[in-house]
Design a protein around this motif. Structure first.
Motif, mmCIF file in Angstrom:
data_model
loop_
_atom_site.group_PDB
_atom_site.id
_atom_site.type_symbol
_atom_site.label_atom_id
_atom_site.label_comp_id
_atom_site.label_asym_id
_atom_site.label_seq_id
_atom_site.Cartn_x
_atom_site.Cartn_y
_atom_site.Cartn_z
ATOM 1 N N ASP A 109 1.080 1.936 20.288
ATOM 2 C CA ASP A 109 2.198 2.540 21.022
ATOM 3 C C ASP A 109 3.371 1.574 21.086
ATOM 4 O OD1 ASP A 109 3.497 4.498 22.425
ATOM 5 O OD2 ASP A 109 2.584 4.019 24.352
ATOM 6 N N ASP A 110 4.589 2.139 21.127
ATOM 7 C CA ASP A 110 5.809 1.339 21.265
ATOM 8 C C ASP A 110 5.928 0.276 20.171
ATOM 9 O OD1 ASP A 110 6.522 2.814 23.453
ATOM 10 O OD2 ASP A 110 5.848 1.351 24.928
ATOM 11 N N LEU A 111 5.848 0.703 18.927
ATOM 12 C CA LEU A 111 5.973 -0.244 17.818
ATOM 13 C C LEU A 111 7.347 -0.894 17.765
ATOM 14 C CD1 LEU A 111 4.103 1.556 14.892
ATOM 15 C CD2 LEU A 111 3.445 -0.567 16.038
ATOM 16 N N HIS A 112 8.353 -0.279 18.406
ATOM 17 C CA HIS A 112 9.678 -0.900 18.424
ATOM 18 C C HIS A 112 9.662 -2.225 19.177
ATOM 19 C CE1 HIS A 112 9.252 1.942 21.800
ATOM 20 N NE2 HIS A 112 9.807 0.981 22.506
ATOM 21 N N GLY A 113 8.627 -2.448 19.983
ATOM 22 C CA GLY A 113 8.509 -3.708 20.699
ATOM 23 C C GLY A 113 7.456 -4.643 20.114
ATOM 24 N N ALA A 114 6.867 -4.246 18.983
ATOM 25 C CA ALA A 114 5.812 -5.060 18.376
ATOM 26 C C ALA A 114 6.397 -6.262 17.650
ATOM 27 C CB ALA A 114 4.990 -4.214 17.402
ATOM 28 N N GLY A 115 5.605 -7.315 17.578
ATOM 29 C CA GLY A 115 6.027 -8.517 16.876
ATOM 30 C C GLY A 115 5.822 -8.400 15.372
ATOM 31 N N PRO A 116 6.398 -9.299 14.603
ATOM 32 C CA PRO A 116 6.271 -9.255 13.136
ATOM 33 C C PRO A 116 4.826 -9.291 12.660
ATOM 34 C CG PRO A 116 8.007 -10.773 13.799
ATOM 35 C CD PRO A 116 7.287 -10.388 15.042
ATOM 36 N N GLN A 117 3.955 -10.037 13.359
ATOM 37 C CA GLN A 117 2.566 -10.151 12.927
ATOM 38 C C GLN A 117 1.826 -8.821 13.062
ATOM 39 O OE1 GLN A 117 1.260 -12.603 11.339
ATOM 40 N NE2 GLN A 117 3.080 -13.884 11.523
ATOM 41 N N THR A 118 2.069 -8.109 14.156
ATOM 42 C CA THR A 118 1.431 -6.806 14.346
ATOM 43 C C THR A 118 1.884 -5.818 13.278
ATOM 44 O OG1 THR A 118 1.280 -7.149 16.743
ATOM 45 C CG2 THR A 118 1.128 -4.881 15.945
ATOM 46 N N LEU A 119 3.180 -5.818 12.985
ATOM 47 C CA LEU A 119 3.711 -4.918 11.971
ATOM 48 C C LEU A 119 3.187 -5.291 10.587
ATOM 49 C CD1 LEU A 119 7.393 -4.714 13.255
ATOM 50 C CD2 LEU A 119 5.587 -3.003 13.539
ATOM 51 N N ALA A 120 3.053 -6.573 10.326
ATOM 52 C CA ALA A 120 2.516 -7.016 9.036
ATOM 53 C C ALA A 120 1.058 -6.599 8.894
ATOM 54 C CB ALA A 120 2.661 -8.528 8.895
ATOM 55 N N LEU A 121 0.303 -6.657 9.994
ATOM 56 C CA LEU A 121 -1.094 -6.216 9.970
ATOM 57 C C LEU A 121 -1.182 -4.727 9.676
ATOM 58 C CD1 LEU A 121 -4.116 -6.521 10.398
ATOM 59 C CD2 LEU A 121 -3.719 -6.347 12.877
ATOM 60 N N LEU A 122 -0.313 -3.945 10.301
ATOM 61 C CA LEU A 122 -0.293 -2.504 10.049
ATOM 62 C C LEU A 122 -0.009 -2.217 8.582
ATOM 63 C CD1 LEU A 122 -0.252 0.451 10.907
ATOM 64 C CD2 LEU A 122 2.135 0.131 11.620
ATOM 65 N N ALA A 123 0.989 -2.886 8.026
ATOM 66 C CA ALA A 123 1.324 -2.693 6.615
ATOM 67 C C ALA A 123 0.159 -3.096 5.717
ATOM 68 C CB ALA A 123 2.578 -3.483 6.268
ATOM 69 N N HIS A 124 -0.549 -4.160 6.089
ATOM 70 C CA HIS A 124 -1.692 -4.617 5.301
ATOM 71 C C HIS A 124 -2.797 -3.575 5.291
ATOM 72 C CE1 HIS A 124 -4.785 -7.312 3.688
ATOM 73 N NE2 HIS A 124 -5.557 -6.892 4.677
ATOM 74 N N LEU A 125 -3.089 -2.990 6.440
ATOM 75 C CA LEU A 125 -4.159 -1.987 6.522
ATOM 76 C C LEU A 125 -3.850 -0.787 5.643
ATOM 77 C CD1 LEU A 125 -4.943 -2.030 10.358
ATOM 78 C CD2 LEU A 125 -6.302 -3.033 8.503
ATOM 79 N N VAL A 126 -2.593 -0.359 5.655
ATOM 80 C CA VAL A 126 -2.209 0.777 4.823
ATOM 81 C C VAL A 126 -2.242 0.394 3.346
ATOM 82 C CG1 VAL A 126 -0.360 2.404 4.296
ATOM 83 C CG2 VAL A 126 -0.835 1.782 6.670
ATOM 84 N N ARG A 127 -1.848 -0.829 3.056
ATOM 85 C CA ARG A 127 -1.790 -1.281 1.660
ATOM 86 C C ARG A 127 -3.181 -1.337 1.033
ATOM 87 N NH1 ARG A 127 -0.260 -6.172 2.520
ATOM 88 N NH2 ARG A 127 1.847 -5.508 3.103
ATOM 89 N N VAL A 128 -4.164 -1.869 1.779
ATOM 90 C CA VAL A 128 -5.520 -1.994 1.229
ATOM 91 C C VAL A 128 -6.296 -0.690 1.353
ATOM 92 C CG1 VAL A 128 -5.557 -4.456 1.736
ATOM 93 C CG2 VAL A 128 -6.475 -2.841 3.421
ATOM 94 N N GLY A 129 -5.819 0.226 2.178
ATOM 95 C CA GLY A 129 -6.496 1.506 2.334
ATOM 96 C C GLY A 129 -7.395 1.531 3.557
ATOM 97 N N LEU A 130 -7.236 2.544 4.386
ATOM 98 C CA LEU A 130 -8.054 2.672 5.588
ATOM 99 C C LEU A 130 -9.441 3.188 5.229
ATOM 100 C CD1 LEU A 130 -5.475 4.287 8.049
ATOM 101 C CD2 LEU A 130 -6.278 1.925 8.047
ATOM 102 N N PRO A 131 -10.454 2.790 5.995
ATOM 103 C CA PRO A 131 -11.801 3.315 5.751
ATOM 104 C C PRO A 131 -11.847 4.824 6.025
ATOM 105 C CG PRO A 131 -11.850 1.367 7.179
ATOM 106 C CD PRO A 131 -10.424 1.795 7.079
ATOM 107 N N ALA A 132 -12.845 5.474 5.479
ATOM 108 C CA ALA A 132 -13.034 6.894 5.763
ATOM 109 C C ALA A 132 -13.262 7.111 7.252
ATOM 110 C CB ALA A 132 -14.227 7.422 4.954
ATOM 111 N N ARG A 133 -12.831 8.260 7.749
ATOM 112 C CA ARG A 133 -12.973 8.641 9.163
ATOM 113 C C ARG A 133 -12.175 7.712 10.082
ATOM 114 N NH1 ARG A 133 -18.848 9.787 11.135
ATOM 115 N NH2 ARG A 133 -18.994 7.514 11.008
ATOM 116 N N THR A 134 -11.045 7.211 9.583
ATOM 117 C CA THR A 134 -10.187 6.336 10.376
ATOM 118 C C THR A 134 -8.767 6.878 10.375
ATOM 119 O OG1 THR A 134 -11.506 4.390 9.777
ATOM 120 C CG2 THR A 134 -9.314 3.993 10.684
ATOM 121 N N LEU A 135 -8.165 6.877 11.558
ATOM 122 C CA LEU A 135 -6.772 7.300 11.690
ATOM 123 C C LEU A 135 -6.029 6.274 12.534
ATOM 124 C CD1 LEU A 135 -4.485 9.425 11.407
ATOM 125 C CD2 LEU A 135 -5.325 10.460 13.531
ATOM 126 N N VAL A 136 -4.899 5.824 12.027
ATOM 127 C CA VAL A 136 -4.031 4.913 12.781
ATOM 128 C C VAL A 136 -2.778 5.679 13.174
ATOM 129 C CG1 VAL A 136 -2.662 2.794 12.715
ATOM 130 C CG2 VAL A 136 -4.902 2.868 11.598
#
Length: 216
Positions: free
Chosen positions: A42-69
């Motif tokens: 929630d409130d990604l507009h207030g997230a730090g660069p590391q959190t956003l980089a982690l999010l991008a990494h998860l999408v880049r490598v592919g989320l596991p089955a039965r997972t929603l972010v």
């Protein structure tokens, strides 16, 4: 005994960050293997660069089955900073990412909100109040919730013999809304703040030429 243990070697920051991201992905995969997993950011507009980089990494490598972010953010004013804008640009390149734009609640949705809050069908007074809340909040869910809590807390709306009735509609702006608006105004330049204040005095609908003339 702990004092005798050798100190773990310090890894390069880039390598350490990669290990952290991989470890998070592994934990997420283990959770998804046991049950469907939802991660809410929630409130990604207030997230730090590391959190956003982690999010991008998860999408880049592919989320596991039965997972929603699910990530939420505000894209108004200066809320959309450079780190988030860069992250969103990267996420757009992946087909698994869906972006939804949320709009304000309409009058019917506000009526349902009030009906759910009181637990019974709305009479004429409560329906009129719901329309006033829709107009005052402009469909903003946060503002609507604060207005309703303020009405209940001040006794302007109260339960009598099992049903809710309207006692007073002249409720002031709730403190929670006032604090949020004040915090945002403080981030503006003096000229921008003066423009906002003049527009607020002019009302919801005003001729821009009149507002500009008043400011100058």
């Amino acid at each position: 005994l702990l004092d005798r243990l050798p100190t773990a070697p310090q890894a390069h920051p880039t390598l350490a960050r990669a290990r952290l991201y991989d470890a998070f992905a592994e934990v997420l995969a283990e959770c998804a293997a046991r049950w469907p997993t939802l991660v809410v950011l929630d409130d990604l507009h207030g997230a730090g660069p590391q959190t956003l980089a982690l999010l991008a990494h998860l999408v880049r490598v592919g989320l596991p089955a039965r997972t929603l972010v699910l990530g939420t953010f505000r894209d108004t004013g200066d809320e959309l900073g450079e780190p988030l804008a860069r992250c969103l640009a990267e996420l757009r390149r992946h087909e698994a990412v869906t972006r939804l734009t949320l709009v304000g609640l309409d009058a019917a949705a506000v009526e349902r909100y009030v009906a759910d809050a009181v637990g019974h069908q709305l009479d004429a007074d409560l329906r009129d109040l719901a329309h006033e809340l829709a107009a005052r909040s402009g469909g903003n869910a946060f503002y609507l919730g604060e207005l309703w809590r303020h009405l209940v807390g001040s006794g302007a709306v109260a339960a009598e013999t099992g049903r809710w009735t309207v006692r007073d509609r002249s409720a002031a702006v709730p403190d929670g809304v006032r604090e949020v608006v004040t915090a945002r105004l403080r981030r503006l330049t003096p000229d921008a703040r003066r423009t906002v204040e003049m527009a607020a005095v002019a009302g919801a609908q005003a001729d821009l030429t009149v507002v500009a003339a008043a400011i100058s």
